[in-house]
Write an enzyme that holds these catalytic residues in place. Structure first.
Site, PDB file in Angstrom:
ATOM      1  N   GLN A  53      73.197  33.321  46.150  1.00  0.00           N
ATOM      2  CA  GLN A  53      74.271  32.550  45.500  1.00  0.00           C
ATOM      3  C   GLN A  53      75.637  33.212  45.706  1.00  0.00           C
ATOM      4  O   GLN A  53      76.619  32.537  46.013  1.00  0.00           O
ATOM      5  CB  GLN A  53      73.979  32.410  43.993  1.00  0.00           C
ATOM      6  CG  GLN A  53      74.890  31.396  43.321  1.00  0.00           C
ATOM      7  CD  GLN A  53      74.943  31.531  41.805  1.00  0.00           C
ATOM      8  OE1 GLN A  53      74.303  32.407  41.204  1.00  0.00           O
ATOM      9  NE2 GLN A  53      75.706  30.666  41.176  1.00  0.00           N
ATOM     10  N   ASP A  93      65.580  43.971  55.919  1.00  0.00           N
ATOM     11  CA  ASP A  93      64.980  44.207  54.608  1.00  0.00           C
ATOM     12  C   ASP A  93      65.604  45.487  54.064  1.00  0.00           C
ATOM     13  O   ASP A  93      65.481  46.551  54.680  1.00  0.00           O
ATOM     14  CB  ASP A  93      63.453  44.355  54.779  1.00  0.00           C
ATOM     15  CG  ASP A  93      62.753  44.535  53.439  1.00  0.00           C
ATOM     16  OD1 ASP A  93      63.423  44.907  52.447  1.00  0.00           O
ATOM     17  OD2 ASP A  93      61.531  44.303  53.388  1.00  0.00           O
ATOM     18  N   ILE A  94      66.238  45.399  52.902  1.00  0.00           N
ATOM     19  CA  ILE A  94      66.966  46.552  52.362  1.00  0.00           C
ATOM     20  C   ILE A  94      66.031  47.719  52.034  1.00  0.00           C
ATOM     21  O   ILE A  94      66.456  48.873  51.939  1.00  0.00           O
ATOM     22  CB  ILE A  94      67.804  46.147  51.115  1.00  0.00           C
ATOM     23  CG1 ILE A  94      68.775  47.259  50.698  1.00  0.00           C
ATOM     24  CG2 ILE A  94      66.921  45.761  49.950  1.00  0.00           C
ATOM     25  CD1 ILE A  94      69.745  47.675  51.726  1.00  0.00           C
ATOM     26  N   TYR A 183      65.151  43.751  34.435  1.00  0.00           N
ATOM     27  CA  TYR A 183      66.383  43.569  35.217  1.00  0.00           C
ATOM     28  C   TYR A 183      67.502  44.420  34.612  1.00  0.00           C
ATOM     29  O   TYR A 183      68.194  45.156  35.318  1.00  0.00           O
ATOM     30  CB  TYR A 183      66.733  42.081  35.186  1.00  0.00           C
ATOM     31  CG  TYR A 183      68.020  41.692  35.862  1.00  0.00           C
ATOM     32  CD1 TYR A 183      68.166  41.797  37.238  1.00  0.00           C
ATOM     33  CD2 TYR A 183      69.082  41.175  35.120  1.00  0.00           C
ATOM     34  CE1 TYR A 183      69.345  41.386  37.859  1.00  0.00           C
ATOM     35  CE2 TYR A 183      70.261  40.769  35.736  1.00  0.00           C
ATOM     36  CZ  TYR A 183      70.390  40.883  37.108  1.00  0.00           C
ATOM     37  OH  TYR A 183      71.545  40.484  37.712  1.00  0.00           O
ATOM     38  N   LYS A 187      69.530  47.592  36.156  1.00  0.00           N
ATOM     39  CA  LYS A 187      70.995  47.601  36.337  1.00  0.00           C
ATOM     40  C   LYS A 187      71.603  48.793  35.592  1.00  0.00           C
ATOM     41  O   LYS A 187      72.539  49.431  36.088  1.00  0.00           O
ATOM     42  CB  LYS A 187      71.611  46.291  35.822  1.00  0.00           C
ATOM     43  CG  LYS A 187      71.280  45.081  36.691  1.00  0.00           C
ATOM     44  CD  LYS A 187      71.916  45.169  38.069  1.00  0.00           C
ATOM     45  CE  LYS A 187      71.700  43.924  38.905  1.00  0.00           C
ATOM     46  NZ  LYS A 187      72.084  44.082  40.307  1.00  0.00           N
TER      47      LYS A 187
HETATM   48  P1  NAD Z   1      70.283  35.602  44.787  1.00  0.00           P
HETATM   49  O1  NAD Z   1      68.880  35.742  44.288  1.00  0.00           O
HETATM   50  O2  NAD Z   1      70.869  34.259  44.895  1.00  0.00           O
HETATM   51  O3  NAD Z   1      70.417  36.324  46.194  1.00  0.00           O
HETATM   52  C1  NAD Z   1      69.805  37.555  46.493  1.00  0.00           C
HETATM   53  C2  NAD Z   1      69.538  37.573  47.982  1.00  0.00           C
HETATM   54  O4  NAD Z   1      68.887  38.810  48.282  1.00  0.00           O
HETATM   55  C3  NAD Z   1      68.587  36.451  48.457  1.00  0.00           C
HETATM   56  O5  NAD Z   1      69.185  35.720  49.507  1.00  0.00           O
HETATM   57  C4  NAD Z   1      67.351  37.179  48.925  1.00  0.00           C
HETATM   58  O6  NAD Z   1      66.721  36.580  50.046  1.00  0.00           O
HETATM   59  C5  NAD Z   1      67.925  38.536  49.291  1.00  0.00           C
HETATM   60  N1  NAD Z   1      66.890  39.582  49.291  1.00  0.00           N
HETATM   61  C6  NAD Z   1      65.831  39.690  48.466  1.00  0.00           C
HETATM   62  N2  NAD Z   1      65.081  40.749  48.818  1.00  0.00           N
HETATM   63  C7  NAD Z   1      65.691  41.314  49.886  1.00  0.00           C
HETATM   64  C8  NAD Z   1      65.396  42.444  50.675  1.00  0.00           C
HETATM   65  N3  NAD Z   1      64.311  43.187  50.473  1.00  0.00           N
HETATM   66  N4  NAD Z   1      66.255  42.759  51.698  1.00  0.00           N
HETATM   67  C9  NAD Z   1      67.348  41.991  51.938  1.00  0.00           C
HETATM   68  N5  NAD Z   1      67.656  40.896  51.206  1.00  0.00           N
HETATM   69  C10 NAD Z   1      66.840  40.570  50.197  1.00  0.00           C
HETATM   70  O7  NAD Z   1      71.187  36.550  43.866  1.00  0.00           O
HETATM   71  P2  NAD Z   1      72.764  36.430  43.601  1.00  0.00           P
HETATM   72  O8  NAD Z   1      72.942  35.531  42.445  1.00  0.00           O
HETATM   73  O9  NAD Z   1      73.491  36.191  44.841  1.00  0.00           O
HETATM   74  O10 NAD Z   1      73.039  37.922  43.066  1.00  0.00           O
HETATM   75  C11 NAD Z   1      73.421  38.974  43.914  1.00  0.00           C
HETATM   76  C12 NAD Z   1      73.594  40.236  43.086  1.00  0.00           C
HETATM   77  O11 NAD Z   1      74.506  39.995  42.006  1.00  0.00           O
HETATM   78  C13 NAD Z   1      72.306  40.754  42.446  1.00  0.00           C
HETATM   79  O12 NAD Z   1      72.333  42.154  42.436  1.00  0.00           O
HETATM   80  C14 NAD Z   1      72.401  40.246  41.028  1.00  0.00           C
HETATM   81  O13 NAD Z   1      71.691  41.062  40.167  1.00  0.00           O
HETATM   82  C15 NAD Z   1      73.886  40.321  40.777  1.00  0.00           C
HETATM   83  N6  NAD Z   1      74.311  39.406  39.708  1.00  0.00           N
HETATM   84  C16 NAD Z   1      74.273  38.053  39.891  1.00  0.00           C
HETATM   85  C17 NAD Z   1      74.668  37.214  38.867  1.00  0.00           C
HETATM   86  C18 NAD Z   1      74.664  35.705  39.030  1.00  0.00           C
HETATM   87  O14 NAD Z   1      74.935  34.985  38.067  1.00  0.00           O
HETATM   88  N7  NAD Z   1      74.397  35.183  40.210  1.00  0.00           N
HETATM   89  C19 NAD Z   1      75.081  37.745  37.630  1.00  0.00           C
HETATM   90  C20 NAD Z   1      75.050  39.126  37.464  1.00  0.00           C
HETATM   91  C21 NAD Z   1      74.699  39.950  38.521  1.00  0.00           C
END
Ligand code: NAD
Length: 357
Positions: A53, A93-94, A183, A187
């Site tokens: 996202q 893959d991270i 989670y 964090k």
């Molecule tokens: P998301 O789940 O939409 O995207 C995460 C991406 O990471 C996915 O595309 C997934 O395929 C990829 N991923 C998963 N495992 C992986 C791996 N092993 N190697 C490489 N890529 C991998 O999450 P987001 O909403 O984009 O959030 C991104 C970050 O922001 C996260 O750390 C999340 O905790 C943080 N965050 C998001 C929100 C929110 O509202 N979206 C709020 C607070 C914090």
């Protein structure tokens, strides 16, 4: 005589305009040159978790800021949106430490934005894996900076670091933090590790405690605040929504454009301005499902909202209602631009319900 003076007047005017134009062009070129020098000195940027996202929008914003050729998007999934079809993509893959180091070294990467993680609701379904992914991924990137392979890291934290014992309203930067979700625990631990690597190894890592983020270009990734995005798809499709949180559950939220701007602003700030190396509180818009439904109804009369809370209610109940973000404002000049009604208008104008199918 008169005519001659008139013509000279015009010529003088033209000369002045010519000099102003020349000045404008030079300033523009100087600005482009400055960006070029900055980027050249900085090396390239790697976004890990770029298909999610936040990543799908952050990649585009970084490309706009630093040029397409200076940004590399990576994920375990392909990039999902049409807008990213010309972006440079590497499958990564991270958790593959060796693979990550290779990508970084082979592409002259100097900055990493680490977005790969399991989010709150998904993490509760698989706590052991969530801990492994969220922590190992972070260590792999922190260690690259410790070894001076990269210069700077962005790693997002979340309001999930707070827990049921945290003061709920206007939650301060420094306060009680006893998170009750895996989670949140990951964090909170991550924030402390960032601070530790900064203090002990001089690692330039920067972080924000994002609130729930609202956007229309891709679907949310399994968080507790996802209702505030889902609602728009259903509003557009059926003018009805059943919310998985109770009507009066106030949570801190933010429109994605504000979150992306904050992220880039934080990363561009001089290191000496970044006083907090755990993660910055960032306030956006605080609202309840009922507030959101009312705002949608102003645009779409007859919009109907029902409530059927599930396991995510307990997670939401453990989080703050609103956030105090004075430190982000003071240290690097953060300010919000989207309020509730503005965000609702943009979402309803742009959301594409077929993304949900
Ligand atoms: P998301 O789940 O939409 O995207 C995460 C991406 O990471 C996915 O595309 C997934 O395929 C990829 N991923 C998963 N495992 C992986 C791996 N092993 N190697 C490489 N890529 C991998 O999450 P987001 O909403 O984009 O959030 C991104 C970050 O922001 C996260 O750390 C999340 O905790 C943080 N965050 C998001 C929100 C929110 O509202 N979206 C709020 C607070 C914090």
């Amino acid at each position: 005589m008169h005519h001659k003076r008139y013509c000279e007047g015009i010529e003088r005017h033209q000369k002045v305009y010519f000099i102003i134009d020349l000045f404008r062009i030079s300033m523009k070129s100087l600005y482009s040159l400055q960006i070029y020098i900055e980027v050249y000195a900085m090396g390239k940027i790697l976004v890990v978790g770029a298909a999610g996202q936040i990543g799908t929008e952050l990649v585009l914003a970084l490309e706009k800021e630093y040029g397409k050729s200076n940004v590399i998007a990576s994920d375990v999934k392909p990039l999902p949106t049409e807008a990213l079809k010309e972006s440079t993509y590497i499958s990564l893959d991270i958790m593959d430490e060796v693979g990550l180091r290779k990508v970084v070294e082979n592409n002259d990467i100097k900055e990493v934005y680490l977005l790969a993680a399991l989010l709150s609701a998904t993490a509760e379904k698989n706590p052991a894996f969530a801990w492994k992914l969220n922590m190992e991924g972070l260590f792999n990137v922190l260690n690259l900076a410790k070894d001076k392979v990269i210069d700077k890291i962005f790693w997002p934290s979340s309001i999930a670091v707070f827990g049921p014992t945290t003061p709920k309203d206007n939650t301060p930067q420094q306060t009680v933090m006893e998170p009750s979700t895996v989670y949140g625990i990951s964090k909170q631990a991550g924030e402390q590790w960032c601070n530790y690597y900064h203090q002990n190894f001089g690692v330039d890592v920067r972080s924000i405690r994002y609130p729930g983020l609202i956007s229309y270009t891709s679907l949310p990734g399994g968080g507790t605040t996802d209702y505030a995005v889902d609602i728009f798809y259903h509003a557009k499709k059926t003018n009805n929504y059943t919310c998985f949180l109770n009507a009066d559950t106030a949570l801190p939220m933010m429109y994605m454009e504000d979150a992306i701007r904050a992220t880039i602003q934080l990363m561009k700030a001089p290191s000496s301005d970044i006083k907090i190396r755990t993660a910055y509180n960032l306030a956006g818009i605080s609202f309840t499902p009922e507030d959101l439904a009312k705002s949608i109804e102003l645009r779409q009369p007859g919009f109907g909202m029902k409530y059927a809370s599930d396991f995510r209610q307990a997670i939401a109940d453990s989080w703050p209602n609103s956030i105090d973000d004075q430190d982000a404002r003071n240290d690097w000049g953060w300010e919000i631009r989207f309020d509730l009604n503005k965000m609702v208008h943009v979402m309803l104008d742009n959301i594409d319900p077929s993304l949900m199918d």
